[in-house]
Structures are given as C-alpha cells and as structure tokens.
Write an enzyme that holds these catalytic residues in place. Structure first.
Site, PDB file in Angstrom:
ATOM      1  N   ILE A  66       0.936  -1.147   0.061  1.00  0.00           N
ATOM      2  CA  ILE A  66      -0.012   0.007  -0.178  1.00  0.00           C
ATOM      3  C   ILE A  66       0.634   1.121   0.005  1.00  0.00           C
ATOM      4  O   ILE A  66       0.344   2.200   0.237  1.00  0.00           O
ATOM      5  CB  ILE A  66      -1.060  -0.119   1.118  1.00  0.00           C
ATOM      6  N   SER A  67       2.120   1.212  -0.322  1.00  0.00           N
ATOM      7  CA  SER A  67       3.103   2.165  -0.215  1.00  0.00           C
ATOM      8  C   SER A  67       2.891   3.181  -1.619  1.00  0.00           C
ATOM      9  O   SER A  67       3.331   2.498  -2.689  1.00  0.00           O
ATOM     10  CB  SER A  67       4.425   1.877   0.084  1.00  0.00           C
ATOM     11  N   PRO A  68       2.678   4.389  -1.791  1.00  0.00           N
ATOM     12  CA  PRO A  68       2.604   4.955  -2.873  1.00  0.00           C
ATOM     13  C   PRO A  68       4.183   5.043  -3.560  1.00  0.00           C
ATOM     14  O   PRO A  68       4.440   5.101  -4.751  1.00  0.00           O
ATOM     15  CB  PRO A  68       2.294   6.387  -2.602  1.00  0.00           C
ATOM     16  N   SER A  84       6.417   2.855  -3.121  1.00  0.00           N
ATOM     17  CA  SER A  84       6.729   1.434  -3.694  1.00  0.00           C
ATOM     18  C   SER A  84       5.979   1.406  -5.260  1.00  0.00           C
ATOM     19  O   SER A  84       6.831   0.882  -6.015  1.00  0.00           O
ATOM     20  CB  SER A  84       6.203   0.500  -2.862  1.00  0.00           C
ATOM     21  N   TYR A  85       5.052   2.079  -5.458  1.00  0.00           N
ATOM     22  CA  TYR A  85       4.141   2.382  -6.458  1.00  0.00           C
ATOM     23  C   TYR A  85       5.013   3.111  -7.512  1.00  0.00           C
ATOM     24  O   TYR A  85       5.268   2.701  -8.714  1.00  0.00           O
ATOM     25  CB  TYR A  85       2.720   2.711  -6.488  1.00  0.00           C
TER      26      TYR A  85
END
EC number: 5.99.1.4
Length: 199
Positions: free
Chosen positions: A11-13, A15-16
């Site tokens: 759910i890490s932006p 990481s996205y």
C-alpha cells in the site's frame, strides 16, 4: 552475483512509483531479488515513524505534493487519495510471498500490478478477486491467494523483523548484500550506480 532484498509495502505510494525499475536495474547487473513485503504501519511504530493519517498537517500536505510530483516524474497515473487507502495489506502480501515461493510468473509485474490496483485503479487490494486477477495477469496461478495463506502468515511478520534488523524504516527500501541500504524510489539511480561500482 549481487543480491537485493526488496522491502516494500503493497500500500506504499512510493513503492508504486518505483514501477519496474528495480527489475530493470537488477537485470542490467545480473543481481537477484528477494521480495519482502512487510507491515509498514508496524514498522513505523518500531522505528520512530508515524502513520500518514497521524502526522502533522504540514507533513500530510507535503506528502501529497510529493506524490503528485512523483507521478509527473515517473509518468505513472495516480489518485492521490485512493478510494481504498489504507486497506489491509496482509492478503496481497501473502500472495506475493506465495508467488515468489511457487515461481513461474513475473514477480515485478505482480508487485507493480497490486500497487497500481491501489494507487491508479481505485481497487481494494485486500479483496480476493483483485489479488487473484493480479496473480493471473503476472503469470501465476490465482489459487495461490488461497493456498499461500499459511506460509504468508508466517513469513510476513518475519519480513518485518528482518527489515528492522537490516536498518529499514520506510518503503521502498533496497538492501544490497554489500550492506548498503537505499531508501525510496528516488534512490534507484544510486542503487544502479552502487551495483556498477561507482558509488
């Protein structure tokens, strides 16, 4: 051959926003990757951080600006306030753990697919159907979402402990077997340079 432990949250932006650059860099240098999803909220509590919703308004506002800038720099679409954030990251993390163990698919595509589902497609990555679709699209058996629950439940907290032990305090973090730690999608160029022997 170099090895990279990739600590991230589904759910890490940020990481996205790493996209599949890690996989490209690893391929360039012949490095292996171990994918280690972990509970980032628990990590914050263990390492002196604060979950986004509990931060001072100044920090929350800055985070949103950083997300918007990262979207422009990477060219990746984003909803800065996704419909299903925060959601429970454990089920998708379990699927990643199971897929890595099973093999046969594209791990980079799976991880990015889950992150994109959350941050660009307004899907709830805690839902079974969403997880199975991401597994299938990355070339994995979608039933891993069910059969991998036990192994995932054991490995997920172990990944958190390993993250703390290796100096991780945020996501994404790349830990190289040389001992060097790189935090943030904006440190991928530094990781690339390190693997090339330049940093």
């Amino acid at each position: 051959m170099a090895h990279i432990d990739y600590f991230f949250s589904t759910i890490s932006p940020f990481s996205y926003f790493a996209g599949t650059r890690l996989e490209e860099i690893a391929a360039k240098h012949g490095a292996s990757i171990a994918y280690k999803p972990f509970d980032i909220i628990a990590l914050f509590g263990r390492t002196g951080g604060v979950p986004p919703g509990q931060r001072h308004p100044n920090r929350q506002a800055y985070r949103l600006q950083e997300i918007e800038r990262a979207a422009k720099k990477t060219g990746l679409p984003v909803n800065i306030k996704p419909a299903h954030f925060p959601t429970n990251p454990a089920p998708s993390s379990y699927a990643v753990i199971a897929a890595q163990k099973a093999g046969g698919g594209d791990m980079g595509r799976l991880v990015h697919g889950l992150l994109a589902a959350c941050w660009a497609q307004d899907m709830d990555i805690a839902e079974d159907a969403v997880i199975k679709a991401c597994l299938s699209e990355a070339g994995f058996d979608p039933s891993l979402a069910d059969t991998g629950l036990l192994a995932g439940a054991e490995t997920y907290p172990a990944n958190l402990e390993e993250a703390v032990e290796k100096g991780v305090f945020g996501a994404p973090t790349y830990v190289v077997d040389s001992g060097q730690v790189f935090w943030g999608n904006d440190r991928l160029d530094d990781l690339d340079a390190h693997l090339a022997g330049k940093l």
